[in-house]
Write a protein that holds these residues in place. Sequence first.
Motif, PDB file in Angstrom:
ATOM      1  N   LEU A 191       0.838  -1.205   0.000  1.00 32.84           N
ATOM      2  CA  LEU A 191       0.000   0.000   0.000  1.00 32.84           C
ATOM      3  C   LEU A 191       0.868   1.249   0.000  1.00 32.84           C
ATOM      4  O   LEU A 191       0.629   2.184  -0.770  1.00 32.84           O
ATOM      5  CB  LEU A 191      -0.934   0.001   1.215  1.00 32.84           C
TER       6      LEU A 191
ATOM      7  N   LEU B  23      -8.319  -2.910  -5.536  1.00 32.66           N
ATOM      8  CA  LEU B  23      -7.376  -3.718  -4.784  1.00 32.66           C
ATOM      9  C   LEU B  23      -7.851  -5.165  -4.862  1.00 32.66           C
ATOM     10  O   LEU B  23      -8.998  -5.464  -4.514  1.00 32.66           O
ATOM     11  CB  LEU B  23      -7.323  -3.256  -3.328  1.00 32.66           C
TER      12      LEU B  23
ATOM     13  N   LEU C 293      -6.560   4.081   1.636  1.00 32.53           N
ATOM     14  CA  LEU C 293      -5.844   2.823   1.847  1.00 32.53           C
ATOM     15  C   LEU C 293      -5.555   2.586   3.328  1.00 32.53           C
ATOM     16  O   LEU C 293      -5.649   1.442   3.791  1.00 32.53           O
ATOM     17  CB  LEU C 293      -4.549   2.798   1.035  1.00 32.53           C
TER      18      LEU C 293
ATOM     19  N   ILE D 294     -11.556   1.134  -4.068  1.00 32.90           N
ATOM     20  CA  ILE D 294     -10.853   2.070  -3.192  1.00 32.90           C
ATOM     21  C   ILE D 294     -11.064   3.486  -3.714  1.00 32.90           C
ATOM     22  O   ILE D 294     -10.962   3.735  -4.909  1.00 32.90           O
ATOM     23  CB  ILE D 294      -9.335   1.764  -3.144  1.00 32.90           C
TER      24      ILE D 294
END
Length: 107
Positions: free
Chosen positions: A9, A73, A29, A66
């Motif tokens: 991430l 993701l 995130l 996201i």
Amino acid sequence: MRVIARSTLREFVKTRLGHKDQGALKAALDAWFHEVQRAKWRGSADVKALYASASILSADRVVFNIRGNTYRLVAAVDYVKGIVWIKWLGTHQDYDRIDVTEVNHGN
């Protein structure tokens, strides 16, 4: 759940340096990471309860939207062991170019 690996991430956010949405992406995130880390998923129904917009592709492969579906993701989930492996992270546009069932981190 144990998320493998948070560094994925962080590295992705760094690749977005200079993009106007980098801060919002990082926040999204971070929120996803902390929510998943606190989760105790026993199956895909538990994932859908927390993330209604998630796509369950197979018994262990899930796609999360996201930041308002700007990014995707892809994760593999082992519900018994309580582990979520990040397999891929990218823009929605890039997502349309991959085989989501086969993609792995680094592809």
